[in-house]
Design an enzyme around this catalytic site. Structure first.
Site, PDB file in Angstrom:
ATOM      1  N   ARG A 157      85.159  22.603 -14.143  1.00 55.19           N
ATOM      2  CA  ARG A 157      85.238  23.613 -15.204  1.00 55.19           C
ATOM      3  C   ARG A 157      84.604  23.042 -16.461  1.00 55.19           C
ATOM      4  NH1 ARG A 157      88.854  27.971 -13.909  1.00 55.19           N
ATOM      5  NH2 ARG A 157      88.347  28.791 -15.945  1.00 55.19           N
ATOM      6  N   LYS A 213      80.672  27.777 -11.489  1.00 58.98           N
ATOM      7  CA  LYS A 213      80.508  29.014 -10.709  1.00 58.98           C
ATOM      8  C   LYS A 213      79.545  28.723  -9.560  1.00 58.98           C
ATOM      9  CE  LYS A 213      81.741  32.053 -14.567  1.00 58.98           C
ATOM     10  NZ  LYS A 213      81.650  31.301 -15.834  1.00 58.98           N
ATOM     11  N   THR A 264      78.120  27.760 -17.562  1.00 60.66           N
ATOM     12  CA  THR A 264      79.274  26.994 -17.102  1.00 60.66           C
ATOM     13  C   THR A 264      78.793  26.158 -15.932  1.00 60.66           C
ATOM     14  OG1 THR A 264      79.881  28.843 -15.669  1.00 60.66           O
ATOM     15  CG2 THR A 264      81.039  28.664 -17.780  1.00 60.66           C
ATOM     16  N   TYR A 292      88.560   8.211 -25.538  1.00 68.05           N
ATOM     17  CA  TYR A 292      88.048   8.982 -26.678  1.00 68.05           C
ATOM     18  C   TYR A 292      86.636   8.545 -27.021  1.00 68.05           C
ATOM     19  CZ  TYR A 292      91.383  12.289 -28.507  1.00 68.05           C
ATOM     20  OH  TYR A 292      92.140  13.400 -28.682  1.00 68.05           O
ATOM     21  N   ASP A 311      72.641  33.498 -21.300  1.00 73.50           N
ATOM     22  CA  ASP A 311      73.859  32.909 -20.740  1.00 73.50           C
ATOM     23  C   ASP A 311      73.728  33.022 -19.224  1.00 73.50           C
ATOM     24  OD1 ASP A 311      76.362  32.488 -19.694  1.00 73.50           O
ATOM     25  OD2 ASP A 311      77.431  33.620 -21.240  1.00 73.50           O
ATOM     26  N   GLU A 322      84.507  10.635 -29.574  1.00 68.93           N
ATOM     27  CA  GLU A 322      83.927  11.639 -30.479  1.00 68.93           C
ATOM     28  C   GLU A 322      82.573  11.167 -30.968  1.00 68.93           C
ATOM     29  OE1 GLU A 322      86.666  12.673 -33.607  1.00 68.93           O
ATOM     30  OE2 GLU A 322      88.164  13.285 -32.128  1.00 68.93           O
TER      31      GLU A 322
HETATM   32  N1  DSN Z   1      85.589  35.409 -16.862  1.00 74.58           N
HETATM   33  C1  DSN Z   1      84.542  34.780 -16.098  1.00 74.58           C
HETATM   34  C2  DSN Z   1      84.130  35.647 -14.962  1.00 74.58           C
HETATM   35  O1  DSN Z   1      84.992  35.892 -14.146  1.00 74.58           O
HETATM   36  O2  DSN Z   1      82.991  36.066 -14.845  1.00 74.58           O
HETATM   37  C3  DSN Z   1      83.426  34.361 -16.900  1.00 74.58           C
HETATM   38  O3  DSN Z   1      83.858  33.520 -17.907  1.00 74.58           O
END
Ligand code: DSN
Length: 413
Positions: free
Chosen positions: A255, A249, A246, A67, A220, A69
């Site tokens: 993640r 990807k 994110t 932890y 984004d 925080e």
């Molecule tokens: N839902 C995701 C996508 O497949 O693009 C993005 O968060």
């Protein structure tokens, strides 16, 4: 499966499920089945990728139960200190992670590496500059935006006054519509970025419009972050006030989410993440994000991202040459959308049929969608995961023909 981008001397066995099976046999077997599915199928989901064994090892490390925080001591934000003892190495890790991500994007922006996901990053990014009811101008889910960009079923569509700019008849973002709506609505925030948009986004023009109406500008880059880091897509740094992403990807990490912002927003960003939206940060994920950043700084990352785009253009062109309708008529990035509006069958039908033959993709709404989001008139196709597995243009071209066979079969029914 991972041999294309891993060191051969890795001692982490991603396919060793025996330990899990000893404790929880059913869970071990389920993970093993999913692992085999991922190894055997052609994976074309544009938001997925395969991360390295080093990323996975950090993900599964002892940091998972610590932890912490709060924030490391040296943060510029003023949110200093942790609420737990024993955080000296965690602090070192989190600082290192922040530094590495700034290096990846060649920026001096503030960065917060704690968001558990892209959605939570967006939640906190909005919170850092907006009040409930403020106006946001963004891209709708149907046109390729993300759920958190104002969908009525999401927090964004409920907390804020959402308005959407359109795409033109060919599916390109209509920048004149952005300008018109920005001048009319005087939004507090203009948002760029998408989950299903295959073309370069003109960040300088968005920034100019935002500035002209006194709006914040946020981007984004969840989908294109790897491409941005490798110089395959124009960077929003220097143009946007806030940038979210994110890490799993095109970036090929664990993640999770990241928020970048101009230094003057640092304190607001940090408090919008903790304590407003989240409690304890997932330090094992932060360590995995740091590994991902180190990998993104390796010259091989640029080669990979370039190949993702080259593959995507070749894959997309093959469909066009076979007579298919592709939204915008092509692609500049890692994905494209096949428009199935002219067929009786739906995106859902094609997704299901392809599942049966070991090709994984997802149904997707297309601009001017007539069908429900559960059915859709399109499918989204991405090249990042299979490029990680070593696919080149000719491999994707062969997959295009396998998909063509399935479409013809569905169309003949
Ligand atoms: N839902 C995701 C996508 O497949 O693009 C993005 O968060």
């Amino acid at each position: 499966m991972f041999d294309k981008f891993n060191n051969d001397d890795s001692s982490y066995n991603v396919d060793n499920f025996e330990l899990i099976k000893k404790t929880a046999p059913e869970v071990g077997k389920m993970i093993e089945k999913e692992y085999n599915r991922q190894c055997n199928n052609v994976e074309l989901i544009a938001s997925e990728n395969y991360c390295s064994e080093a990323v996975l090892a950090a993900n599964g490390s002892c940091l998972c139960w610590k932890y912490a925080e709060g924030y490391p001591y040296e943060r510029t934000s003023g949110n200093k200190g942790r609420y737990y003892g024993g955080t000296e190495f965690i602090d070192e890790m989190e600082e290192y992670c922040c530094d590495k991500w700034r290096e990846v994007f060649n920026t001096d922006y503030h960065v917060n590496v704690q968001p558990h996901s892209g959605s939570q990053a967006n939640f906190s990014a909005y919170k850092s500059i907006l009040k409930t009811g403020d106006t946001i101008l963004s891209m709708s889910l149907n046109n390729g935006g993300h759920l958190t960009h104002g969908s009525s079923v999401n927090f964004s569509g409920n907390l804020y006054d959402m308005h959407f700019y359109e795409v033109d008849d060919n599916g390109f973002i209509d920048m004149e519509d952005v300008r018109r709506k920005a001048e009319e609505l005087k939004p507090k925030l203009i948002l760029a970025g998408a989950s299903a948009y295959s073309r370069t986004i003109d960040f300088p023009k968005f920034a100019e419009i935002a500035k002209s109406v006194g709006a914040y500008f946020m981007v984004d880059i969840a989908h294109i972050a790897g491409l941005v880091a490798a110089g395959e897509h124009i960077s929003p740094f220097g143009y946007a006030d806030l940038i979210t992403t994110t890490t799993h990807k095109t970036l090929r990490g664990p993640r999770g989410g990241l928020i970048f912002g101009r230094q003057e927003l640092a304190k607001k960003i940090d408090s919008a993440v903790f304590p407003y939206a989240q409690g304890g940060p997932l330090e094992h994920i932060i360590a995995a994000k740091a590994v991902c950043a180190v990998e993104a700084l390796d010259p091989s990352f640029k080669v990979y991202q370039h190949q993702v785009v080259v593959n995507c253009k070749a894959f997309c062109k093959e469909f066009i040459d076979m007579g298919y309708n592709v939204i915008t008529g092509g692609t500049d990035n890692h994905l494209f959308l096949l428009d199935l509006s002219e067929y009786e069958f739906t995106g859902q039908d094609l997704q299901n049929k392809l599942d049966e033959v070991g090709i994984t993709l997802n149904k997707n709404s297309v601009p001017n969608e007539k069908r429900s989001p559960m059915k859709t008139s399109g499918v989204r196709i991405g090249t990042a995961p299979m490029t990680s597995r070593g696919y080149m243009e000719e491999d994707f071209i062969e997959v295009a023909h396998r998909i063509d066979v399935v479409i013809k079969e569905l169309a003949s029914k």
